[in-house]
Design a protein around this motif. Structure first.
Motif, PDB file in Angstrom:
ATOM      1  N   UNK A  16       3.195  -1.289  13.613  1.00 25.55           N
ATOM      2  CA  UNK A  16       3.196   0.068  13.018  1.00 25.55           C
ATOM      3  C   UNK A  16       3.437   0.065  11.511  1.00 25.55           C
ATOM      4  N   UNK A  17       4.224  -0.914  11.042  1.00 24.79           N
ATOM      5  CA  UNK A  17       4.482  -0.976   9.594  1.00 24.79           C
ATOM      6  C   UNK A  17       3.197  -1.332   8.853  1.00 24.79           C
ATOM      7  N   UNK A  18       2.457  -2.299   9.371  1.00 22.37           N
ATOM      8  CA  UNK A  18       1.198  -2.679   8.735  1.00 22.37           C
ATOM      9  C   UNK A  18       0.198  -1.532   8.796  1.00 22.37           C
ATOM     10  N   UNK A  19       0.138  -0.818   9.933  1.00 28.97           N
ATOM     11  CA  UNK A  19      -0.763   0.322  10.052  1.00 28.97           C
ATOM     12  C   UNK A  19      -0.429   1.393   9.022  1.00 28.97           C
ATOM     13  N   UNK A  20       0.860   1.641   8.829  1.00 32.53           N
ATOM     14  CA  UNK A  20       1.280   2.633   7.836  1.00 32.53           C
ATOM     15  C   UNK A  20       0.954   2.172   6.422  1.00 32.53           C
ATOM     16  N   UNK A  21       1.137   0.867   6.159  1.00 27.10           N
ATOM     17  CA  UNK A  21       0.846   0.333   4.830  1.00 27.10           C
ATOM     18  C   UNK A  21      -0.631   0.476   4.497  1.00 27.10           C
ATOM     19  N   UNK A  22      -1.514   0.274   5.494  1.00 30.55           N
ATOM     20  CA  UNK A  22      -2.940   0.437   5.249  1.00 30.55           C
ATOM     21  C   UNK A  22      -3.320   1.902   5.071  1.00 30.55           C
ATOM     22  N   UNK A  23      -2.648   2.764   5.803  1.00 31.13           N
ATOM     23  CA  UNK A  23      -2.933   4.192   5.676  1.00 31.13           C
ATOM     24  C   UNK A  23      -2.488   4.724   4.323  1.00 31.13           C
ATOM     25  N   UNK A  24      -1.338   4.234   3.834  1.00 29.75           N
ATOM     26  CA  UNK A  24      -0.804   4.676   2.535  1.00 29.75           C
ATOM     27  C   UNK A  24      -1.027   3.585   1.490  1.00 29.75           C
ATOM     28  N   UNK A  25      -2.226   3.025   1.452  1.00 37.95           N
ATOM     29  CA  UNK A  25      -2.487   1.852   0.616  1.00 37.95           C
ATOM     30  C   UNK A  25      -2.288   2.128  -0.870  1.00 37.95           C
ATOM     31  N   UNK A  26      -2.715   3.291  -1.324  1.00 37.22           N
ATOM     32  CA  UNK A  26      -2.529   3.608  -2.743  1.00 37.22           C
ATOM     33  C   UNK A  26      -1.045   3.746  -3.079  1.00 37.22           C
ATOM     34  N   UNK A  27      -0.294   4.343  -2.163  1.00 36.00           N
ATOM     35  CA  UNK A  27       1.141   4.494  -2.377  1.00 36.00           C
ATOM     36  C   UNK A  27       1.835   3.137  -2.394  1.00 36.00           C
ATOM     37  N   UNK A  28       1.393   2.223  -1.528  1.00 33.07           N
ATOM     38  CA  UNK A  28       2.027   0.904  -1.478  1.00 33.07           C
ATOM     39  C   UNK A  28       1.814   0.135  -2.788  1.00 33.07           C
ATOM     40  N   UNK A  29       0.599   0.237  -3.322  1.00 36.03           N
ATOM     41  CA  UNK A  29       0.333  -0.437  -4.597  1.00 36.03           C
ATOM     42  C   UNK A  29       1.176   0.178  -5.698  1.00 36.03           C
ATOM     43  N   UNK A  70       3.282  -9.136   3.457  1.00 35.92           N
ATOM     44  CA  UNK A  70       3.123  -8.345   4.674  1.00 35.92           C
ATOM     45  C   UNK A  70       2.624  -6.930   4.414  1.00 35.92           C
ATOM     46  N   UNK A  71       3.023  -6.328   3.308  1.00 35.69           N
ATOM     47  CA  UNK A  71       2.726  -4.913   3.081  1.00 35.69           C
ATOM     48  C   UNK A  71       1.718  -4.668   1.959  1.00 35.69           C
ATOM     49  N   UNK A  72       1.880  -5.343   0.844  1.00 34.17           N
ATOM     50  CA  UNK A  72       1.069  -5.029  -0.321  1.00 34.17           C
ATOM     51  C   UNK A  72      -0.267  -5.755  -0.280  1.00 34.17           C
ATOM     52  N   UNK A  73      -0.269  -7.025   0.136  1.00 33.31           N
ATOM     53  CA  UNK A  73      -1.532  -7.768   0.200  1.00 33.31           C
ATOM     54  C   UNK A  73      -2.574  -7.068   1.084  1.00 33.31           C
ATOM     55  N   UNK A  74      -2.198  -6.643   2.313  1.00 31.79           N
ATOM     56  CA  UNK A  74      -3.208  -5.932   3.122  1.00 31.79           C
ATOM     57  C   UNK A  74      -3.731  -4.675   2.437  1.00 31.79           C
ATOM     58  N   UNK A  75      -2.836  -3.947   1.748  1.00 34.92           N
ATOM     59  CA  UNK A  75      -3.285  -2.735   1.059  1.00 34.92           C
ATOM     60  C   UNK A  75      -4.240  -3.072  -0.081  1.00 34.92           C
ATOM     61  N   UNK A  76      -3.903  -4.104  -0.861  1.00 35.19           N
ATOM     62  CA  UNK A  76      -4.788  -4.512  -1.961  1.00 35.19           C
ATOM     63  C   UNK A  76      -6.101  -5.050  -1.404  1.00 35.19           C
ATOM     64  N   UNK A  77      -6.038  -5.790  -0.315  1.00 36.05           N
ATOM     65  CA  UNK A  77      -7.231  -6.399   0.278  1.00 36.05           C
ATOM     66  C   UNK A  77      -8.197  -5.334   0.782  1.00 36.05           C
ATOM     67  N   UNK A  78      -7.673  -4.306   1.433  1.00 34.90           N
ATOM     68  CA  UNK A  78      -8.544  -3.265   1.961  1.00 34.90           C
ATOM     69  C   UNK A  78      -9.196  -2.483   0.820  1.00 34.90           C
ATOM     70  N   UNK A  79      -8.446  -2.266  -0.269  1.00 37.11           N
ATOM     71  CA  UNK A  79      -9.036  -1.581  -1.422  1.00 37.11           C
ATOM     72  C   UNK A  79     -10.144  -2.432  -2.042  1.00 37.11           C
ATOM     73  N   UNK A  80      -9.878  -3.708  -2.175  1.00 40.18           N
ATOM     74  CA  UNK A  80     -10.866  -4.607  -2.795  1.00 40.18           C
ATOM     75  C   UNK A  80     -12.139  -4.685  -1.944  1.00 40.18           C
ATOM     76  N   UNK A  81     -11.996  -4.935  -0.655  1.00 39.91           N
ATOM     77  CA  UNK A  81     -13.153  -5.094   0.207  1.00 39.91           C
ATOM     78  C   UNK A  81     -13.913  -3.773   0.393  1.00 39.91           C
ATOM     79  N   UNK A  82     -13.154  -2.674   0.442  1.00 39.79           N
ATOM     80  CA  UNK A  82     -13.828  -1.384   0.649  1.00 39.79           C
ATOM     81  C   UNK A  82     -14.672  -1.017  -0.565  1.00 39.79           C
TER      82      UNK A  82
END
Length: 887
Positions: A352-365, A853-865
């Motif tokens: 759930x933490x990773x799911x939330x981090x991806x949902x709030x990706x801009x906030x995490x960065x 665990x939290x920031x890399x997935x958010x940055x990765x999804x932004x980059x790939x998207x």
């Protein structure tokens, strides 16, 4: 061993005490007595003679053997030919020579000692062991009854304790890391791969140490200690990846199973190159340490060597031995990851933490950027120092007082001082020295005291007392009972290093250069007064470079010319009659003792008597010294020092409860405001902080170059500039954790701390590479399967790469973290420095793990998207619309 310098005690001397009245009665000048006594102590050789076919060596025997030999020396003759002997004009006795050093042991009074001086470049530990063996076997049995030899300072004990502390920590780290592997893999034979690889890499590193001549010490073992966790990371990732591939293979129907060897090789090929590059980067990250020079270079290069050896051999084993061990040991059915309750718990928490981090990706960065900015004030508040205090288990107390104190005064002073120090229950023994040892390497004046305070083991101390508090209590007790001294507290090895490298025996000092000692002395006094106003100053003492006490005999050249005398004629009388000249020395077996001629003490203890010292003229007339010279008391230099071809004087500053960096800023400001330097004079600050500045200047250039090299290696591995930038984001984020932990622990920035930060940069790169590897593997697989056409599918792939591979990430981080924690909770000798190296790594690894665990997935999804999926989706939609229109 270079020498054994004697200190304290007395030197036997043959003393010829002359009566000037008898000299006058016999009309014998003292110069004649000096010359005759000198000529009475010699032997000659007469080559050889042959008698009855046998060759005999000829010797003329004439060495003085006892006082009676001197008493019978003829110095003249009466008119009737009766010889005038030395005993007719004085007497001969055995007494002590004048000494310029005195020692006390435990406040019991005079003692005699020896200082073992070791040659440069040899192993101190080996030399001291041989010295102790020689004392036990040769010296102790030959001591006279009632004489005891006590070792007052032994550096080998500190070496033993320090190395033992690091050895224990290495064993603890290895066991903890092995336990981490066993718990998370939940498979004994798989865990054995990592457990076997670790000691192999350590053993190979030790062989390399032996090959380059590196000994086991705090720094060399410390390099291994901080590398233990990272050394097994490659094996952990390879084993875990093999488990994943085997699990997938076990899920297939039996007829679809591939050979286990093929599965393991495929798993190794998938992660092997990235792991090799990650360990190589950790090795390269220590290049700045190799670039250090002078004292800091000699201190930390052993650490850099052993760390680099350990990581290099770990990288080598990861691509050679580890795959072989995997094929050999990973057999049978491998338990699925979900069967391990720890792994199930980790996935349950992280999902759930990773799911939330991806949902709030801009906030995490944004949070990551804010956390980096928020640490800036904490970084600015950290103090600075060259090196953390390495607790040597022994204190060196170095008080200084004004010049002019007699040997007897200093003897009483150090005896009283030692009695006070022995009153503390933590003290085992006290050995104090005032003045110098009989060695050219010790120029200490009589007013300079060195006191070695040997302490009991820490378990015999009062409960709760720290070394700093003990020194504070000692300083307070001494100040209450002994006035006129400026106290300086340090440790033996640190003091010797400081004095050898800077000439200053305290952490901070000021040097004033100029052409005139009197003016230098005035400036030094002003600097001392200014420094005393700076908070944190425990003591400040300016050398009294021009306050020595002199009795000058100013020879009147016109007066001596009237009597037909030369300056040397008068000066020889001053040297012999007043000062007492050591004319020669007796040869008694292997012993040598001086022979001295002078007037009796009662004939030279005031100016009136000195003025009546007789000087013989060439006509036989004896003239009182007052007619040939003026006697007066004057002030003059106590000791003349020069540096860079200029006269110089020192101000010694001892600091307490403050870091060196901030204290230096305040001290510079205070001196600049309160001291005005005349033309031709300059002031320089000196001390151990110079090493901090020197290292800082060099790291400014070397660290950026190293980052460029790391970036190039990252690019060779990832073939993507974006991935390189993502990995490098770990550096500032991990620094925030490093500086936060330093602030919480109250540690100052030092060369040791920066070495830990340098090591942290390599670990950051490794964790980033591993995380991107798993994200790339999941992304590529989803892409091959045609499931990468929307943001949801991208998030799904990233969730698989992050959540389903949380086990290896947790294992690698825990292996590093748990490998460092034994250092953080250590308390033995040598732990102070290692804690400063490990602390930034611990804090940085924690925040780097959060980033992973939290920031890399958010940055990765932004980059790939924004870089691929969105563009591919647009192209796909265009293709679909075109196809529909064609229909």
């Amino acid at each position: 061993m270079a020498e054994v310098a004697s200190v304290g005690g007395f030197v036997k001397q043959y003393q010829v005490t002359i009566d000037p009245d008898k000299l006058l009665a016999y009309n014998i000048p003292i110069n004649t007595v000096v010359e005759q006594v000198r000529r009475a102590n010699q032997e000659v050789g007469g080559r050889v003679l042959e008698f009855t076919g046998t060759e005999y060596m000829v010797r003329g025997r004439g060495y003085i053997q006892n006082p009676a030999d001197i008493e019978t020396v003829a110095v003249g003759a009466q008119s009737d030919g009766t010889p005038i002997l030395v005993r007719d004009i004085g007497f001969v006795q055995i007494g002590p020579d004048i000494r310029r050093g005195v020692v006390d042991f435990n406040g019991m009074g005079d003692a005699a000692g020896g200082v073992v001086v070791v040659r440069f470049g040899v192993s101190v530990y080996e030399v001291l062991n041989r010295v102790k063996e020689a004392i036990k076997e040769k010296v102790q049995p030959s001591l006279p009854e009632g004489v005891e030899l006590v070792v007052t300072y032994d550096r080998s004990e500190l070496i033993d304790h320090s190395v033992e502390t690091l050895r224990q920590k290495l064993i603890e780290e290895s066991l903890i890391v092995s336990l981490v592997c066993l718990v998370f893999l939940f498979h004994l034979r798989s865990a054995l791969v990592a457990i076997i690889t670790l000691p192999l890499a350590v053993l190979m590193a030790m062989v390399a140490m032996q090959w380059i001549g590196l000994t086991s010490n705090i720094m060399s073992l410390g390099g291994m200690a901080i590398a233990i966790g990272a050394m097994v990371d490659a094996a952990i990732v390879m084993i875990e990846n093999a488990h994943k591939h085997i699990e997938r293979e076990q899920a297939k129907p039996p007829e679809a199973h591939r050979p286990r060897l093929d599965v393991v090789i495929e798993a190794g090929r998938e992660v092997g190159p990235s792991l090799f590059f990650s360990l190589l980067i950790i090795t390269v990250s220590f290049l700045p340490v190799f670039a250090l020079q002078d004292q800091e270079g000699r201190l930390f290069k052993p650490l850099a060597y052993t760390n680099s050896f350990s990581m290099f051999f770990a990288a080598l084993l990861s691509i050679t031995v580890t795959p072989f061990l995997m094929m050999l040991l990973i057999r049978g059915r491998v338990p699925p990851e979900e069967r391990n309750p720890i792994n199930r718990l980790l996935i349950w928490i992280y999902h759930p933490i990773a799911r939330l981090a991806l949902k709030l990706r801009y906030l995490m960065v944004a949070i990551a950027l804010l956390s980096i900015a928020a640490i800036i004030p904490i970084y600015a508040s950290l103090g600075s120092e060259f090196m953390p205090p390495l607790w040597e288990e022994t204190i060196l107390f170095m008080p200084a007082t004004l010049p002019g104190a007699s040997i007897q005064t200093m003897k009483q002073t150090i005896q009283e001082q030692d009695k006070i120090l022995m009153g503390f229950p933590e003290v085992a023994s006290v050995f104090a020295k005032a003045g110098r040892a009989e060695s050219a390497t010790d120029p200490a004046p009589l007013e300079m005291v060195e006191t070695v305070i040997y302490l009991k083991p820490a378990d015999q101390w009062r409960t709760g007392i720290t070394p700093g508090e003990l020194i504070g209590e000692m300083n307070q007790a001494l100040n209450a009972k002994m006035t006129g001294f400026a106290n300086s507290w340090t440790m033996p090895i640190k003091a010797r290093i400081d004095m050898l490298s800077t000439g200053i025996r305290t952490p901070i000092g000021a040097k004033v250069y100029g052409p005139d000692l009197a003016t230098i002395g005035q400036i030094l006094s002003q600097v001392e007064a200014a420094v005393r106003t700076v908070p944190g100053t425990r003591s400040a003492f300016a050398e009294r470079v021009n306050q020595g006490y002199y009795l000058d005999f100013d020879i009147d050249r016109a007066a001596i010319a009237r009597y037909g005398l030369s300056v040397m004629d008068v000066q020889e009388v001053i040297m012999a009659a007043v000062g007492g000249a050591n004319l020669t020395q007796t040869i008694e077996g292997r012993e040598r003792f001086p022979v001295n001629v002078r007037y009796g003490r009662e004939l030279r203890d005031d100016l009136g008597k000195l003025r009546r010292v007789l000087v013989a003229t060439h006509t036989g007339v004896q003239v009182p010294l007052e007619e040939l010279a003026e006697l007066r008391f004057v002030d003059g230099p106590t000791m003349i020092k020069s540096e860079a071809a200029q006269l110089v004087g020192y101000v010694y500053v001892d600091v307490a409860d403050r870091d060196t960096g901030s204290y230096m800023e305040d001290a510079r400001k205070a001196v600049t405001e309160m001291v005005k330097l005349p033309s031709g004079y300059r002031l320089e600050w000196s001390g151990s902080f110079e090493g901090m500045q020197r290292a800082g200047q060099r790291l400014k250039y070397v660290v950026p170059i190293t980052l460029v090299i790391i970036s190039v290696l990252l690019y060779f591995n990832a073939r993507s500039l974006a991935k390189v930038l993502i990995v490098l984001t770990a550096v500032p984020f991990s620094l925030s954790g490093a500086f936060l932990l330093l602030w919480l622990l109250g540690y100052h920035l030092s060369v040791a701390v920066w070495v830990g930060i340098i090591a942290l940069a390599g670990v950051d790169a490794e964790t980033g590479i591993v995380m991107l590897l798993y994200l790339d593997v999941a992304y590529d697989r989803w892409k091959r399967e045609g499931r990468m056409n929307s943001i949801r599918e991208l998030e799904g792939a990233i969730m698989e790469g992050a959540v389903q591979r949380v086990r290896p990430k947790m294992m690698t981080v825990l292996a590093i973290l748990m490998g460092l924690l034994p250092i953080m909770w250590s308390s033995g000798a040598g732990s102070d420095v290692m804690k400063r190296i490990a602390a930034p790594m611990v804090g940085g690894v924690v925040t780097s793990f959060i980033l992973t665990l939290l920031i890399y997935p958010a940055i990765y999804v932004l980059w790939k998207w924004w870089g691929e999926v969105r563009h591919r989706r647009s192209v796909s939609e265009v293709v679909e619309l075109t196809a529909a229109s064609n229909c």
